[in-house]
Design a protein around this motif. Structure first.
Motif, PDB file in Angstrom:
ATOM      1  N   HIS A 135       0.836  -1.199   0.000  1.00 32.29           N
ATOM      2  CA  HIS A 135       0.000   0.000   0.000  1.00 32.29           C
ATOM      3  C   HIS A 135       0.865   1.241   0.000  1.00 32.29           C
ATOM      4  CE1 HIS A 135      -3.132   2.887   1.251  1.00 32.29           C
ATOM      5  NE2 HIS A 135      -3.965   2.007   0.710  1.00 32.29           N
ATOM      6  N   ARG A 136       0.374   2.284  -0.627  1.00 32.05           N
ATOM      7  CA  ARG A 136       1.154   3.526  -0.748  1.00 32.05           C
ATOM      8  C   ARG A 136       1.380   4.211   0.588  1.00 32.05           C
ATOM      9  NH1 ARG A 136      -2.752   7.887  -1.891  1.00 32.05           N
ATOM     10  NH2 ARG A 136      -4.846   7.050  -1.546  1.00 32.05           N
ATOM     11  N   HIS A 137       0.625   3.834   1.629  1.00 31.81           N
ATOM     12  CA  HIS A 137       0.793   4.431   2.949  1.00 31.81           C
ATOM     13  C   HIS A 137       1.536   3.513   3.913  1.00 31.81           C
ATOM     14  CE1 HIS A 137      -1.471   7.928   1.911  1.00 31.81           C
ATOM     15  NE2 HIS A 137      -2.616   7.290   1.767  1.00 31.81           N
ATOM     16  N   ASP A 138       2.298   2.568   3.395  1.00 29.43           N
ATOM     17  CA  ASP A 138       3.112   1.672   4.237  1.00 29.43           C
ATOM     18  C   ASP A 138       2.275   1.027   5.346  1.00 29.43           C
ATOM     19  OD1 ASP A 138       5.252   2.435   2.686  1.00 29.43           O
ATOM     20  OD2 ASP A 138       5.957   3.942   4.095  1.00 29.43           O
ATOM     21  N   VAL A 139       1.238   0.343   4.931  1.00 26.48           N
ATOM     22  CA  VAL A 139       0.332  -0.288   5.884  1.00 26.48           C
ATOM     23  C   VAL A 139       1.027  -1.421   6.622  1.00 26.48           C
ATOM     24  CG1 VAL A 139      -1.676  -1.833   5.996  1.00 26.48           C
ATOM     25  CG2 VAL A 139      -1.821   0.334   4.754  1.00 26.48           C
ATOM     26  N   HIS A 140       0.769  -1.496   7.931  1.00 30.23           N
ATOM     27  CA  HIS A 140       1.221  -2.656   8.698  1.00 30.23           C
ATOM     28  C   HIS A 140       0.019  -3.229   9.434  1.00 30.23           C
ATOM     29  CE1 HIS A 140       3.692  -5.429  10.966  1.00 30.23           C
ATOM     30  NE2 HIS A 140       2.985  -5.086  12.034  1.00 30.23           N
ATOM     31  N   SER A 141      -0.436  -4.395   9.005  1.00 30.37           N
ATOM     32  CA  SER A 141      -1.562  -5.080   9.641  1.00 30.37           C
ATOM     33  C   SER A 141      -1.022  -6.247  10.452  1.00 30.37           C
ATOM     34  CB  SER A 141      -2.543  -5.590   8.580  1.00 30.37           C
ATOM     35  OG  SER A 141      -3.205  -4.520   7.945  1.00 30.37           O
ATOM     36  N   ASP A 142      -1.245  -6.211  11.734  1.00 26.30           N
ATOM     37  CA  ASP A 142      -0.728  -7.272  12.572  1.00 26.30           C
ATOM     38  C   ASP A 142      -1.464  -8.587  12.354  1.00 26.30           C
ATOM     39  OD1 ASP A 142      -3.093  -6.344  13.665  1.00 26.30           O
ATOM     40  OD2 ASP A 142      -2.478  -6.693  15.732  1.00 26.30           O
ATOM     41  N   SER A 143      -2.665  -8.512  11.792  1.00 21.92           N
ATOM     42  CA  SER A 143      -3.431  -9.735  11.545  1.00 21.92           C
ATOM     43  C   SER A 143      -4.442  -9.477  10.428  1.00 21.92           C
ATOM     44  CB  SER A 143      -4.172 -10.178  12.815  1.00 21.92           C
ATOM     45  OG  SER A 143      -5.166  -9.228  13.162  1.00 21.92           O
ATOM     46  N   GLN A 144      -5.089 -10.566   9.961  1.00 22.31           N
ATOM     47  CA  GLN A 144      -6.165 -10.495   8.978  1.00 22.31           C
ATOM     48  C   GLN A 144      -5.647 -10.060   7.604  1.00 22.31           C
ATOM     49  OE1 GLN A 144      -9.701  -8.671  11.097  1.00 22.31           O
ATOM     50  NE2 GLN A 144      -8.161  -8.484  12.697  1.00 22.31           N
ATOM     51  N   GLY A 145      -6.538  -9.774   6.670  1.00 24.22           N
ATOM     52  CA  GLY A 145      -6.143  -9.374   5.328  1.00 24.22           C
ATOM     53  C   GLY A 145      -6.486 -10.425   4.286  1.00 24.22           C
ATOM     54  N   SER A 146      -6.619  -9.978   3.023  1.00 20.27           N
ATOM     55  CA  SER A 146      -6.986 -10.874   1.930  1.00 20.27           C
ATOM     56  C   SER A 146      -6.479 -10.334   0.604  1.00 20.27           C
ATOM     57  CB  SER A 146      -8.515 -11.045   1.863  1.00 20.27           C
ATOM     58  OG  SER A 146      -9.149  -9.796   1.634  1.00 20.27           O
ATOM     59  N   ALA A 147      -6.346 -11.230  -0.362  1.00 17.82           N
ATOM     60  CA  ALA A 147      -5.938 -10.856  -1.723  1.00 17.82           C
ATOM     61  C   ALA A 147      -6.714 -11.715  -2.708  1.00 17.82           C
ATOM     62  CB  ALA A 147      -4.442 -11.049  -1.911  1.00 17.82           C
ATOM     63  N   GLN A 148      -7.443 -11.070  -3.595  1.00 19.19           N
ATOM     64  CA  GLN A 148      -8.284 -11.750  -4.578  1.00 19.19           C
ATOM     65  C   GLN A 148      -7.802 -11.392  -5.979  1.00 19.19           C
ATOM     66  OE1 GLN A 148     -12.212 -10.135  -4.642  1.00 19.19           O
ATOM     67  NE2 GLN A 148     -12.917 -11.448  -6.310  1.00 19.19           N
ATOM     68  N   PHE A 149      -7.408 -12.403  -6.750  1.00 14.67           N
ATOM     69  CA  PHE A 149      -6.995 -12.171  -8.131  1.00 14.67           C
ATOM     70  C   PHE A 149      -8.220 -12.297  -9.036  1.00 14.67           C
ATOM     71  CE2 PHE A 149      -3.032 -12.625  -6.091  1.00 14.67           C
ATOM     72  CZ  PHE A 149      -2.114 -11.944  -6.870  1.00 14.67           C
ATOM     73  N   LEU A 150      -8.575 -11.188  -9.694  1.00 10.78           N
ATOM     74  CA  LEU A 150      -9.789 -11.109 -10.484  1.00 10.78           C
ATOM     75  C   LEU A 150      -9.588 -11.720 -11.861  1.00 10.78           C
ATOM     76  CD1 LEU A 150     -10.644  -7.407  -9.561  1.00 10.78           C
ATOM     77  CD2 LEU A 150     -11.512  -9.488  -8.471  1.00 10.78           C
ATOM     78  N   PRO A 151     -10.671 -12.126 -12.538  1.00 12.74           N
ATOM     79  CA  PRO A 151     -10.554 -12.684 -13.887  1.00 12.74           C
ATOM     80  C   PRO A 151      -9.860 -11.746 -14.868  1.00 12.74           C
ATOM     81  CG  PRO A 151     -12.733 -13.113 -12.992  1.00 12.74           C
ATOM     82  CD  PRO A 151     -12.049 -12.205 -12.027  1.00 12.74           C
ATOM     83  N   SER A 152      -9.962 -10.435 -14.638  1.00 14.62           N
ATOM     84  CA  SER A 152      -9.325  -9.453 -15.508  1.00 14.62           C
ATOM     85  C   SER A 152      -7.811  -9.425 -15.348  1.00 14.62           C
ATOM     86  CB  SER A 152      -9.877  -8.058 -15.209  1.00 14.62           C
ATOM     87  OG  SER A 152      -9.545  -7.671 -13.876  1.00 14.62           O
TER      88      SER A 152
END
Length: 498
Positions: A343-360
């Motif tokens: 992320h452009r704001h240098d996000v740090h998430s200690d837990s959770q999160g997801s990534a979905q690759f779309l058909p496009s």
């Protein structure tokens, strides 16, 4: 500009413009902001309010860049903020389409559309969560938002929050955290201790019968964990911490375990671990940039890749979270980095999160715990869409961009107020995806009613001003072709005072 459209403007701009502060200069404007709204990320400025549905108070959404490119709607489940938690659907501009207000203390996780017995449904986990564990039930709702199933597990188990995946067989993959007696002396713990094993169950949705069960302690040793044994000997040792499971095309299971920093391919028939990606016993030689820490949401990516939301949580707490797409070669047993997304704001998430690759080929990312952001990127990493919750602490376990068509059972809502000679009508229909415009039908008597105004939908709630108000009115939802969908209740218009 309508109230609904106003909600997607930057928060600071809205607050300043409301009080005419933009014209007085930047320094004075900031002073006014601090004085008028100390801690401005708190209610009421971070919760949306609707005249026609005052019972709904979803969090404000700020769209910082663009709009979602992929087809469908954005699925999130806000929690931990100043307002109520619950599953929420947004359009590609970040405007609310549907929100379900859950009771106080109850949260929703893993909210997304799936298919059950060939029909599209919405699913989510609902319950209490604490310290990364959950005790609750899994919910299935149909396209009218009516609950059609609530899965209650047997054997004294409560469904964990991390995953609820339906299969084409009418079954569901559900996770359980189960504390059992275990000798922990091999990892520096008490001989008569307890370990938390990760359990995967495949349940028949209709009957609740267990079709398949996998237990981590039978296949993954305590020594694979990076988690420290608790100092308090009465605490169970959560050595595995399973947080995602995907059924592969060949029937095997792809499993992520946060506390072993590893992804596992599991033989669906025997339960045997076929290979490990990452961790202490990786089957693959991990190339530069492929190591992940305390990860979530492992899934198959395009080609021979596996995608992982890499939290980079403690002990690497100074590293920013990212999504990694790792190409694996079963023949050479090597893993190399295909892409990474930050992320452009240098996000740090200690837990959770997801990534979905779309058909496009685009990538939709939910940035998880302690981060309010959800974003869409090109495969090469260019940001197409970036939005966030504005309520302090508000975040979503996962975020998705997926097709959906909703037709609510409940009729449209309406509120009417007189403003001098004019009448203002507010119309909304929680969950309606086919709604394109509103028609106001009015008359001197309850029947017959004729068309007195038509207005394009401007967001969750649309504001319509009538200069010659009728005595009675209803609002009628219209689709994109102008076809009537459903009417609201009949409303008596307030009389003009004086």
């Amino acid at each position: 500009m309508t109230p609904s459209a106003t909600r997607t403007r930057p928060l600071r701009e809205r607050l300043l413009s409301r009080r005419g502060a933009v014209a007085v200069g930047g320094a004075l404007a900031l002073v006014m902001l601090a004085v008028i709204v100390p801690g401005f990320e708190n209610d009421p400025y971070t919760l949306q309010r609707f005249h026609s549905r005052p019972d709904l108070r979803p969090p404000q959404i700020e769209v910082a860049k663009g709009h979602a490119i992929g087809p469908g709607y954005v699925f999130v489940a806000p929690k931990n903020g100043p307002g109520p938690a619950g599953p929420m659907i947004l359009d590609r501009r970040g405007r609310v389409v549907w929100f379900k207000h859950l009771p106080k203390g109850i949260q929703a996780f893993d909210f997304k559309p799936q298919r059950y017995r060939g029909r599209p449904v919405l699913t989510w986990w609902e319950g209490h969560s604490a310290k990364g564990n959950g005790a609750g039930e899994d919910v299935i709702a149909d396209s009218s938002y009516r609950q059609i199933a609530r899965i209650k597990m047997r054997r004294g188990y409560r469904a964990d929050l991390h995953e609820f995946a339906l299969t084409r067989r009418g079954t569901a993959l559900v996770l359980v955290y189960n504390a059992v007696p275990r000798d922990l002396s091999s990892v520096g713990g008490p001989r008569h201790g307890r370990a938390v094993e990760g359990v995967i169950q495949e349940l028949d949705v209709k009957t609740g019968r267990v079709r398949f069960e996998w237990r981590s302690l039978a296949h993954v040793a305590l020594a694979e964990s990076y988690k420290k044994v608790p100092d308090d000997k009465s605490d169970a040792y959560d050595y595995f911490h399973i947080n995602s499971v995907r059924e592969e095309q060949n029937g095997n299971l792809l499993v992520s375990a946060r506390h072993t920093n590893a992804v596992y391919e599991i033989d669906r028939r025997t339960g045997r671990v076929l290979w490990r990606l990452g961790g202490k016993r990786s089957t693959f030689a991990m190339g530069p940039g492929t190591r992940f820490v305390a990860q979530h949401d492992a899934r198959r990516g395009p080609g021979s890749t596996v995608s992982v939301f890499d939290n980079q949580a403690p002990p690497d707490s100074d590293h920013e979270s990212r999504v990694v797409l790792i190409r694996i070669d079963p023949r050479t047993r090597r893993a190399r980095l295909a892409h990474e997304y930050k992320h452009r704001h240098d996000v740090h998430s200690d837990s959770q999160g997801s990534a979905q690759f779309l058909p496009s080929g685009d990538v939709f990312v939910g940035w998880g715990g302690k981060s309010p952001w959800f974003s869409e990127y090109t495969l090469a990493g260019r940001t197409l869409f970036d939005a966030r919750f504005l309520g302090k602490g508000t975040n979503s376990y996962r975020s998705f961009l997926l097709p959906w068509r909703g037709t609510p059972r409940r009729r449209p809502a309406v509120d009417v107020q007189r403003r001098g000679r004019r009448v203002v009508v507010w119309a909304s229909w929680n969950g309606a995806t086919e709604l394109a415009s509103w028609e106001v039908l009015g008359g001197r008597r309850p029947r017959p009613l004729r068309s007195v105004a038509v207005s394009r939908r401007t967001g969750f709630e649309t504001r319509i001003v009538l200069r010659r108000p009728p005595r009675f009115l209803v609002v009628r939802a219209l689709d994109r072709a102008g076809k009537p969908l459903r009417r609201s209740r009949l409303v008596r218009v307030p009389l003009r005072r004086g």
